[in-house]
Design an enzyme around this catalytic site. Structure first.
Site, PDB file in Angstrom:
ATOM      1  N   LYS A 130       0.840  -1.213   0.000  1.00 18.07           N
ATOM      2  CA  LYS A 130       0.000   0.000   0.000  1.00 18.07           C
ATOM      3  C   LYS A 130       0.871   1.259   0.000  1.00 18.07           C
ATOM      4  CE  LYS A 130      -2.205  -1.194   3.808  1.00 18.07           C
ATOM      5  NZ  LYS A 130      -1.518  -2.475   4.117  1.00 18.07           N
ATOM      6  N   ARG A 179      11.418  -5.977   5.426  1.00 16.39           N
ATOM      7  CA  ARG A 179      11.297  -4.525   5.211  1.00 16.39           C
ATOM      8  C   ARG A 179      12.259  -3.757   6.116  1.00 16.39           C
ATOM      9  NH1 ARG A 179       5.533  -1.860   5.533  1.00 16.39           N
ATOM     10  NH2 ARG A 179       5.475  -3.022   7.489  1.00 16.39           N
ATOM     11  N   ARG A 207     -10.447   0.457   7.868  1.00 17.13           N
ATOM     12  CA  ARG A 207     -10.089  -0.921   8.173  1.00 17.13           C
ATOM     13  C   ARG A 207     -11.232  -1.672   8.836  1.00 17.13           C
ATOM     14  NH1 ARG A 207      -4.120   0.076   8.570  1.00 17.13           N
ATOM     15  NH2 ARG A 207      -3.159  -1.930   8.924  1.00 17.13           N
ATOM     16  N   ARG A 266      10.550  -1.723  11.646  1.00 17.23           N
ATOM     17  CA  ARG A 266       9.412  -1.314  12.473  1.00 17.23           C
ATOM     18  C   ARG A 266       9.245  -2.326  13.606  1.00 17.23           C
ATOM     19  NH1 ARG A 266       4.455   0.007   8.435  1.00 17.23           N
ATOM     20  NH2 ARG A 266       3.366  -1.273   9.962  1.00 17.23           N
ATOM     21  N   ARG A 306      -1.467  -9.247  12.936  1.00 10.84           N
ATOM     22  CA  ARG A 306      -1.934  -8.218  11.980  1.00 10.84           C
ATOM     23  C   ARG A 306      -2.719  -8.864  10.847  1.00 10.84           C
ATOM     24  NH1 ARG A 306       3.670  -5.442  10.869  1.00 10.84           N
ATOM     25  NH2 ARG A 306       2.551  -4.328   9.222  1.00 10.84           N
TER      26      ARG A 306
HETATM   27  P1  AP5 Z   1       4.773  -1.626   1.960  1.00 10.22           P
HETATM   28  O1  AP5 Z   1       4.515  -0.827   0.744  1.00 10.22           O
HETATM   29  O2  AP5 Z   1       5.484  -0.980   3.091  1.00 10.22           O
HETATM   30  O3  AP5 Z   1       3.431  -2.380   2.448  1.00 10.22           O
HETATM   31  P2  AP5 Z   1       2.137  -1.834   3.210  1.00 10.22           P
HETATM   32  O4  AP5 Z   1       0.957  -2.451   2.553  1.00 10.22           O
HETATM   33  O5  AP5 Z   1       2.180  -0.359   3.331  1.00 10.22           O
HETATM   34  O6  AP5 Z   1       2.352  -2.561   4.592  1.00 10.22           O
HETATM   35  P3  AP5 Z   1       2.168  -2.023   6.097  1.00 10.22           P
HETATM   36  O7  AP5 Z   1       2.899  -3.004   6.973  1.00 10.22           O
HETATM   37  O8  AP5 Z   1       2.554  -0.582   6.215  1.00 10.22           O
HETATM   38  O9  AP5 Z   1       0.633  -2.177   6.268  1.00 10.22           O
HETATM   39  P4  AP5 Z   1      -0.177  -2.318   7.574  1.00 10.22           P
HETATM   40  O10 AP5 Z   1      -1.533  -2.143   7.061  1.00 10.22           O
HETATM   41  O11 AP5 Z   1       0.074  -3.548   8.351  1.00 10.22           O
HETATM   42  O12 AP5 Z   1       0.458  -1.173   8.521  1.00 10.22           O
HETATM   43  P5  AP5 Z   1      -0.003   0.314   8.861  1.00 10.22           P
HETATM   44  O13 AP5 Z   1       1.208   1.139   8.973  1.00 10.22           O
HETATM   45  O14 AP5 Z   1      -1.090   0.741   7.958  1.00 10.22           O
HETATM   46  O15 AP5 Z   1       5.616  -2.930   1.476  1.00 10.22           O
HETATM   47  C1  AP5 Z   1       6.044  -3.902   2.436  1.00 10.22           C
HETATM   48  C2  AP5 Z   1       7.425  -4.436   2.010  1.00 10.22           C
HETATM   49  O16 AP5 Z   1       7.289  -5.172   0.791  1.00 10.22           O
HETATM   50  C3  AP5 Z   1       8.458  -3.332   1.739  1.00 10.22           C
HETATM   51  O17 AP5 Z   1       9.704  -3.769   2.176  1.00 10.22           O
HETATM   52  C4  AP5 Z   1       8.426  -3.178   0.207  1.00 10.22           C
HETATM   53  O18 AP5 Z   1       9.675  -2.761  -0.303  1.00 10.22           O
HETATM   54  C5  AP5 Z   1       8.063  -4.604  -0.248  1.00 10.22           C
HETATM   55  N1  AP5 Z   1       7.233  -4.632  -1.453  1.00 10.22           N
HETATM   56  C6  AP5 Z   1       6.194  -3.798  -1.783  1.00 10.22           C
HETATM   57  N2  AP5 Z   1       5.663  -4.157  -2.963  1.00 10.22           N
HETATM   58  C7  AP5 Z   1       6.357  -5.255  -3.391  1.00 10.22           C
HETATM   59  C8  AP5 Z   1       6.274  -6.084  -4.550  1.00 10.22           C
HETATM   60  N3  AP5 Z   1       5.357  -5.865  -5.519  1.00 10.22           N
HETATM   61  N4  AP5 Z   1       7.137  -7.124  -4.649  1.00 10.22           N
HETATM   62  C9  AP5 Z   1       8.059  -7.356  -3.673  1.00 10.22           C
HETATM   63  N5  AP5 Z   1       8.190  -6.603  -2.554  1.00 10.22           N
HETATM   64  C10 AP5 Z   1       7.347  -5.564  -2.421  1.00 10.22           C
HETATM   65  O19 AP5 Z   1      -0.685   0.118  10.316  1.00 10.22           O
HETATM   66  C11 AP5 Z   1       0.128  -0.193  11.433  1.00 10.22           C
HETATM   67  C12 AP5 Z   1      -0.756  -0.312  12.690  1.00 10.22           C
HETATM   68  O20 AP5 Z   1      -1.407   0.948  12.956  1.00 10.22           O
HETATM   69  C13 AP5 Z   1      -1.910  -1.326  12.599  1.00 10.22           C
HETATM   70  O21 AP5 Z   1      -1.477  -2.649  12.908  1.00 10.22           O
HETATM   71  C14 AP5 Z   1      -2.879  -0.748  13.647  1.00 10.22           C
HETATM   72  O22 AP5 Z   1      -2.465  -1.060  14.961  1.00 10.22           O
HETATM   73  C15 AP5 Z   1      -2.747   0.753  13.452  1.00 10.22           C
HETATM   74  N6  AP5 Z   1      -3.702   1.288  12.459  1.00 10.22           N
HETATM   75  C16 AP5 Z   1      -3.387   1.902  11.292  1.00 10.22           C
HETATM   76  N7  AP5 Z   1      -4.509   2.254  10.626  1.00 10.22           N
HETATM   77  C17 AP5 Z   1      -5.565   1.855  11.374  1.00 10.22           C
HETATM   78  C18 AP5 Z   1      -6.973   1.904  11.211  1.00 10.22           C
HETATM   79  N8  AP5 Z   1      -7.535   2.464  10.111  1.00 10.22           N
HETATM   80  N9  AP5 Z   1      -7.762   1.373  12.181  1.00 10.22           N
HETATM   81  C19 AP5 Z   1      -7.215   0.829  13.292  1.00 10.22           C
HETATM   82  N10 AP5 Z   1      -5.876   0.732  13.514  1.00 10.22           N
HETATM   83  C20 AP5 Z   1      -5.051   1.241  12.565  1.00 10.22           C
HETATM   84 MG    MG Z   2       2.326   1.000   4.942  1.00  8.40          MG
END
Ligand code: AP5
Ligand code: MG
Length: 221
Positions: free
Chosen positions: A13, A125, A86, A158, A169
């Protein structure tokens, strides 16, 4: 234009949001980044959400809805939401807020990546603590191991990027977030994209899906 990116942890994402927000000239708003910034700044909000995030659980709806919708309302030029909504309650509140502002949601892109790929992406990552640039030890390595190409800072992991927390997660995603795909499908807004290709191929597919949905919209890239 207002867009939503859905997908499990590690789906790409954040990676795709960087490209799409430039191509479609909208503000990238990542709920995870917003919460991490609050924690880093030592705010009361940051302290309230820390335990949930470190355990891989969702932050309660009332907290996150207020935090994100206030930012959405402040953006007059449109947003690309990454990580929000979410839950069904978050999805409904977003649509209500946009409609109340005389706006709407134009497309929801879901990046489809199986659980077994997610674990490898998350544990490999690395991020730059200064500029936020995202790397992967195999799929997108920095030129010099563990050093950010952009500013020379030492890369970090992270705290929620461990195998154990990723399982939690993923469970939160499947139980609470995946069901909102049906909500958006029913509204005719959902496009599901294969997220397992190269970063470029996934980005191309996402751009095309948005262009197909947003009639008359020209990509700037
Ligand atoms: P990356 O692009 O970083 O992936 P991402 O989808 O952004 O993953 P996140 O871990 O950030 O998502 P998340 O939803 O768990 O965390 P968030 O920060 O939103 O890519 C990942 C890796 O893969 C990288 O190393 C990249 O280089 C690689 N990659 C990417 N594309 C690739 C490809 N095509 N091929 C190969 N490699 C690739 O949320 C964190 C926490 O915050 C949650 O757990 C929760 O506690 C809280 N939170 C956030 N939003 C909410 C909400 N709306 N409601 C409640 N709690 C929330
Ligand atoms: Mg992210």
């Amino acid at each position: 234009m207002n867009l939503v990116l859905l997908g499990p942890p590690g789906a790409g994402k954040g990676t795709q949001a960087t490209r799409l927000s430039q191509e479609f000239a909208v503000r990238h708003l990542s709920s995870g980044d917003v919460l991490r910034a609050e924690r880093q700044a030592g705010t009361e909000l940051g302290a309230r959400v820390a335990g949930y995030m470190d355990a891989g659980e969702l932050v309660p709806d009332d907290i996150i809805i207020e935090v994100i919708l206030s930012r959405v309302k402040a953006e007059s030029g449109g947003v690309l939401l990454d990580g929000f909504p979410r839950t069904r309650a978050q999805a409904e509140s977003l649509l209500e807020a946009l409609l109340a502002d005389g706006s709407s949601l134009d497309a929801v892109i879901s990046l489809e990546v199986p659980d077994e790929d997610v674990v490898g992406r998350i544990t490999g990552r690395r991020i730059c603590p200064a500029c936020g640039q995202v790397y992967h030890v195999r799929f997108h390595p920095p030129q010099k191991a563990d050093i950010c190409d952009a500013d020379g800072e030492k890369l970090i992991q992270r705290p929620d990027d461990t195998e154990e927390v990723v399982k939690q997660r993923l469970q939160a995603y499947h139980e609470q977030t995946e069901p909102i795909k049906a909500y958006y499908r029913q509204k005719g807004l959902l496009s599901e994209i294969d997220g397992t290709g190269t970063m470029e191929a996934v980005g191309d597919a996402a751009c095309k899906a948005i262009q197909d949905r947003v009639c008359g919209c020209e990509s700037g890239g």
